[in-house]
Write an enzyme that holds these catalytic residues in place. Structure first.
Site, PDB file in Angstrom:
ATOM      1  N   ARG A  60       0.942  -1.129  -0.036  1.00  0.00           N
ATOM      2  CA  ARG A  60       0.048   0.121   0.040  1.00  0.00           C
ATOM      3  C   ARG A  60       0.941   1.217   0.020  1.00  0.00           C
ATOM      4  O   ARG A  60       1.971   1.336   0.658  1.00  0.00           O
ATOM      5  CB  ARG A  60      -0.757   0.006   1.366  1.00  0.00           C
ATOM      6  CG  ARG A  60      -2.133  -0.980   1.219  1.00  0.00           C
ATOM      7  CD  ARG A  60      -3.040  -0.228   0.220  1.00  0.00           C
ATOM      8  NE  ARG A  60      -4.501  -1.299  -0.126  1.00  0.00           N
ATOM      9  CZ  ARG A  60      -4.525  -2.209  -0.675  1.00  0.00           C
ATOM     10  NH1 ARG A  60      -3.689  -2.684  -1.802  1.00  0.00           N
ATOM     11  NH2 ARG A  60      -5.600  -2.963  -0.881  1.00  0.00           N
ATOM     12  N   GLU A  92      -3.931   7.479  -4.255  1.00  0.00           N
ATOM     13  CA  GLU A  92      -4.313   7.095  -5.592  1.00  0.00           C
ATOM     14  C   GLU A  92      -5.669   7.729  -5.972  1.00  0.00           C
ATOM     15  O   GLU A  92      -6.657   7.784  -5.253  1.00  0.00           O
ATOM     16  CB  GLU A  92      -4.545   5.373  -5.474  1.00  0.00           C
ATOM     17  CG  GLU A  92      -3.089   4.843  -5.412  1.00  0.00           C
ATOM     18  CD  GLU A  92      -3.393   3.341  -5.141  1.00  0.00           C
ATOM     19  OE1 GLU A  92      -4.290   2.731  -5.358  1.00  0.00           O
ATOM     20  OE2 GLU A  92      -2.174   2.600  -4.820  1.00  0.00           O
ATOM     21  N   HIS A 114      -1.501   0.883 -10.105  1.00  0.00           N
ATOM     22  CA  HIS A 114      -2.126  -0.414  -9.208  1.00  0.00           C
ATOM     23  C   HIS A 114      -2.613  -1.519 -10.016  1.00  0.00           C
ATOM     24  O   HIS A 114      -3.888  -1.645  -9.921  1.00  0.00           O
ATOM     25  CB  HIS A 114      -3.230   0.261  -8.284  1.00  0.00           C
ATOM     26  CG  HIS A 114      -3.624  -0.575  -7.054  1.00  0.00           C
ATOM     27  ND1 HIS A 114      -3.717  -0.038  -5.816  1.00  0.00           N
ATOM     28  CD2 HIS A 114      -3.481  -1.881  -6.907  1.00  0.00           C
ATOM     29  CE1 HIS A 114      -4.149  -0.900  -4.883  1.00  0.00           C
ATOM     30  NE2 HIS A 114      -4.012  -1.995  -5.638  1.00  0.00           N
TER      31      HIS A 114
HETATM   32  P1  NAP Z   1      -0.977 -11.306   4.562  1.00  0.00           P
HETATM   33  O1  NAP Z   1      -0.763 -12.497   3.984  1.00  0.00           O
HETATM   34  O2  NAP Z   1      -1.890 -10.989   5.600  1.00  0.00           O
HETATM   35  O3  NAP Z   1       0.653 -10.832   4.544  1.00  0.00           O
HETATM   36  C1  NAP Z   1       0.753  -9.619   5.239  1.00  0.00           C
HETATM   37  C2  NAP Z   1       2.121  -9.655   5.977  1.00  0.00           C
HETATM   38  O4  NAP Z   1       2.713  -8.222   6.400  1.00  0.00           O
HETATM   39  C3  NAP Z   1       2.440 -10.591   7.309  1.00  0.00           C
HETATM   40  O5  NAP Z   1       3.608 -11.355   6.885  1.00  0.00           O
HETATM   41  C4  NAP Z   1       2.583  -9.629   8.160  1.00  0.00           C
HETATM   42  O6  NAP Z   1       3.395 -10.308   9.246  1.00  0.00           O
HETATM   43  C5  NAP Z   1       3.021  -8.234   7.698  1.00  0.00           C
HETATM   44  N1  NAP Z   1       2.589  -7.283   8.589  1.00  0.00           N
HETATM   45  C6  NAP Z   1       1.307  -7.192   8.734  1.00  0.00           C
HETATM   46  N2  NAP Z   1       1.437  -5.782   9.671  1.00  0.00           N
HETATM   47  C7  NAP Z   1       2.474  -5.347   9.780  1.00  0.00           C
HETATM   48  C8  NAP Z   1       3.358  -4.471  10.419  1.00  0.00           C
HETATM   49  N3  NAP Z   1       2.527  -3.570  11.186  1.00  0.00           N
HETATM   50  N4  NAP Z   1       4.439  -4.311  10.413  1.00  0.00           N
HETATM   51  C9  NAP Z   1       5.245  -5.069   9.672  1.00  0.00           C
HETATM   52  N5  NAP Z   1       4.839  -6.382   8.991  1.00  0.00           N
HETATM   53  C10 NAP Z   1       3.357  -6.496   9.169  1.00  0.00           C
HETATM   54  O7  NAP Z   1      -1.428 -10.550   3.212  1.00  0.00           O
HETATM   55  P2  NAP Z   1      -1.069 -10.747   1.633  1.00  0.00           P
HETATM   56  O8  NAP Z   1      -2.333 -11.754   1.113  1.00  0.00           O
HETATM   57  O9  NAP Z   1       0.147 -11.256   1.418  1.00  0.00           O
HETATM   58  O10 NAP Z   1      -1.400  -9.269   1.269  1.00  0.00           O
HETATM   59  C11 NAP Z   1      -0.484  -8.290   1.606  1.00  0.00           C
HETATM   60  C12 NAP Z   1      -0.938  -6.729   1.081  1.00  0.00           C
HETATM   61  O11 NAP Z   1      -0.599  -6.749  -0.298  1.00  0.00           O
HETATM   62  C13 NAP Z   1      -2.499  -6.635   1.134  1.00  0.00           C
HETATM   63  O12 NAP Z   1      -2.836  -6.164   2.561  1.00  0.00           O
HETATM   64  C14 NAP Z   1      -2.606  -5.492   0.052  1.00  0.00           C
HETATM   65  O13 NAP Z   1      -2.453  -4.144   0.987  1.00  0.00           O
HETATM   66  C15 NAP Z   1      -1.391  -5.623  -0.668  1.00  0.00           C
HETATM   67  N6  NAP Z   1      -1.919  -6.096  -2.180  1.00  0.00           N
HETATM   68  C16 NAP Z   1      -1.782  -5.135  -3.120  1.00  0.00           C
HETATM   69  C17 NAP Z   1      -1.976  -5.535  -4.460  1.00  0.00           C
HETATM   70  C18 NAP Z   1      -1.674  -4.748  -5.617  1.00  0.00           C
HETATM   71  O14 NAP Z   1      -2.512  -4.929  -6.665  1.00  0.00           O
HETATM   72  N7  NAP Z   1      -0.771  -3.976  -5.602  1.00  0.00           N
HETATM   73  C19 NAP Z   1      -2.822  -6.650  -4.537  1.00  0.00           C
HETATM   74  C20 NAP Z   1      -3.056  -7.434  -3.471  1.00  0.00           C
HETATM   75  C21 NAP Z   1      -2.312  -7.186  -2.378  1.00  0.00           C
HETATM   76  P3  NAP Z   1       3.266  -9.984  10.698  1.00  0.00           P
HETATM   77  O15 NAP Z   1       1.893 -10.556  11.189  1.00  0.00           O
HETATM   78  O16 NAP Z   1       4.295 -11.137  11.372  1.00  0.00           O
HETATM   79  O17 NAP Z   1       3.500  -8.695  11.006  1.00  0.00           O
HETATM   80  C1  8YV Z   2      -6.947  -4.680  -6.104  1.00  0.00           C
HETATM   81  C2  8YV Z   2      -5.539  -4.937  -4.250  1.00  0.00           C
HETATM   82  O1  8YV Z   2      -6.311  -3.782  -6.843  1.00  0.00           O
HETATM   83  O2  8YV Z   2      -6.424  -7.045  -3.294  1.00  0.00           O
HETATM   84  C3  8YV Z   2      -5.899  -6.147  -2.884  1.00  0.00           C
HETATM   85  O3  8YV Z   2      -5.599  -5.777  -1.918  1.00  0.00           O
HETATM   86  O4  8YV Z   2      -4.825  -3.972  -3.788  1.00  0.00           O
HETATM   87  C4  8YV Z   2      -5.795  -5.386  -5.423  1.00  0.00           C
HETATM   88  O5  8YV Z   2      -5.620  -6.729  -5.626  1.00  0.00           O
HETATM   89  C5  8YV Z   2      -7.790  -3.906  -5.286  1.00  0.00           C
HETATM   90  O6  8YV Z   2      -8.202  -4.420  -4.152  1.00  0.00           O
HETATM   91  C6  8YV Z   2      -9.296  -3.715  -6.097  1.00  0.00           C
HETATM   92  O7  8YV Z   2      -8.985  -2.816  -6.944  1.00  0.00           O
END
Ligand code: NAP
Ligand code: 8YV
Length: 322
Positions: free
Chosen positions: A233, A262, A280
């Site tokens: 994020r 964004e 994104h």
């Molecule tokens: P996840 O499995 O819950 O992994 C999140 C990781 O972040 C965990 O390893 C957690 O470890 C760590 N974390 C949480 N809070 C933290 C903090 N305060 N300080 C340091 N580390 C922290 O989630 P995921 O499925 O991998 O997704 C991760 C993130 O990617 C989503 O929340 C979203 O914001 C982003 N995302 C972006 C896109 C995109 O299109 N760019 C798409 C999908 C997701 P600990 O619990 O040990 O802290």
């Molecule tokens: C998407 C994301 O772009 O899953 C997330 O956290 O950031 C992305 O997969 C979004 O949530 C919907 O546009």
């Protein structure tokens, strides 16, 4: 008979709209219409289907007295006040796992583009400079010998780590706690990980606990060959500090898929030729977005049919009270 009245916030994919319309009475509301929601309608709403990053905050939740479940489209749910939902017994669901490999692909693509200046090199060719000026200059960056620090070694972080290992990178990680089943070196502080690495992969969630934690000190610790990639994020990085670190050479470059406000992107970043900027698109293939849409809808259907959500978030491990 319809299972319940559902509020659909913002635009959603056809797969979500069609699936929900076949099972629920769906009320579509645009982002700007939320504030003027008819109280009679608000009193009937039992579920919310939440489109991309439309805020579901405490005032909205409090205006929906029969609300039972908020189904977020996306794994990140920082736009939903999950703590407030939890305090009122409302279930929040998200769309984990189905997008992890897609986002990890994007992250590695972004890292390669950034280290080897592939966007700038392509612009160079299209501008006729290969013919006019000769070969594109050698890049200051390379993946060779890089140490990758992953901030957030969760589902997506691990999919990124697997790919980065195949590229020969040394993997480190930081999160709030050490993971017993992970062999990569753990760093209890983000600054400590940045000292040990030259490449930072941000894939942590947004929200208050991560706001601005990639600050000027962390960027300085990465050093002049430092590369920052963000697919988590935008709010996790102190954006003005990143702009300053790129401008004065504190770090080498950055590849960003997400931004603090964004779709606004700071002009200073847009003006930096070497930095790679994506709108994104981490999960944005039809294949993966459809899978996310199906899971978002399945959560609502399962809740009202069986009393169980499919993928509830950690804050709301609830079953339906009947
Ligand atoms: P996840 O499995 O819950 O992994 C999140 C990781 O972040 C965990 O390893 C957690 O470890 C760590 N974390 C949480 N809070 C933290 C903090 N305060 N300080 C340091 N580390 C922290 O989630 P995921 O499925 O991998 O997704 C991760 C993130 O990617 C989503 O929340 C979203 O914001 C982003 N995302 C972006 C896109 C995109 O299109 N760019 C798409 C999908 C997701 P600990 O619990 O040990 O802290
Ligand atoms: C998407 C994301 O772009 O899953 C997330 O956290 O950031 C992305 O997969 C979004 O949530 C919907 O546009």
């Amino acid at each position: 008979m319809a299972l319940a009245d559902i509020l659909m916030l913002g635009r959603m994919l056809p797969v979500v709209e069609e699936t929900l319309a076949s099972r629920f009475t769906v009320h579509k509301v645009g982002r700007d219409e939320v504030a003027s929601l008819d109280p009679g309608l608000a009193a009937r709403i039992a579920g919310v289907a939440c489109g991309a990053h439309v805020p579901v905050d405490a005032p909205l939740i409090d205006r929906l007295p029969k609300l039972e479940i908020v189904a977020n489209f996306g794994v990140g749910y920082d736009s939903v006040d999950a703590a407030h939902c939890a305090s009122k017994g409302i279930c929040v669901t998200n769309t984990p796992d189905v997008l992890s490999e897609e986002v990890a692909d994007t992250a590695l693509g972004l890292l390669l583009m950034t280290a080897r200046e592939l966007s700038a090199a392509e612009r160079y060719l299209r501008a006729g400079n290969w013919v006019g000026k000769g070969p594109y200059p050698l890049t200051a960056g390379t993946l060779r010998g890089r140490k990758l620090g992953i901030l957030g070694l969760g589902r997506i972080g691990k999919a990124i780590a697997r790919r980065a290992e195949a590229f020969g990178m040394e993997i480190h990680y930081h999160g709030r706690s050490r993971q017993a089943d992970v062999a990569y070196p753990y760093h209890p502080t983000l600054a400590g990980m940045a000292e040990a690495c030259d490449t930072l992969m941000v894939v942590a969630p947004g929200g208050a606990s991560t706001r601005g934690i990639v600050d000027a000190g962390v960027l300085k610790a990465l050093g002049p060959q430092g590369i920052v990639i963000n697919v988590g994020r935008g709010t996790v990085i102190d954006e003005p500090a990143l702009v300053a670190a790129l401008a004065d050479g504190t770090i080498l470059s950055a590849g960003l898929d997400v931004f603090a406000e964004e779709p606004k992107v700071p002009q200073a970043l847009i003006d930096m030729e070497r930095v790679v900027l994506l709108p994104h698109v981490g999960s944005a293939s039809r294949h993966t977005r459809d899978a996310m849409g199906r899971l978002c809808a399945e959560n609502l259907i399962s809740w009202f049919e069986t009393g169980q959500p499919v993928t509830p978030v950690a804050e709301t491990p609830f079953e339906r009270k009947v």
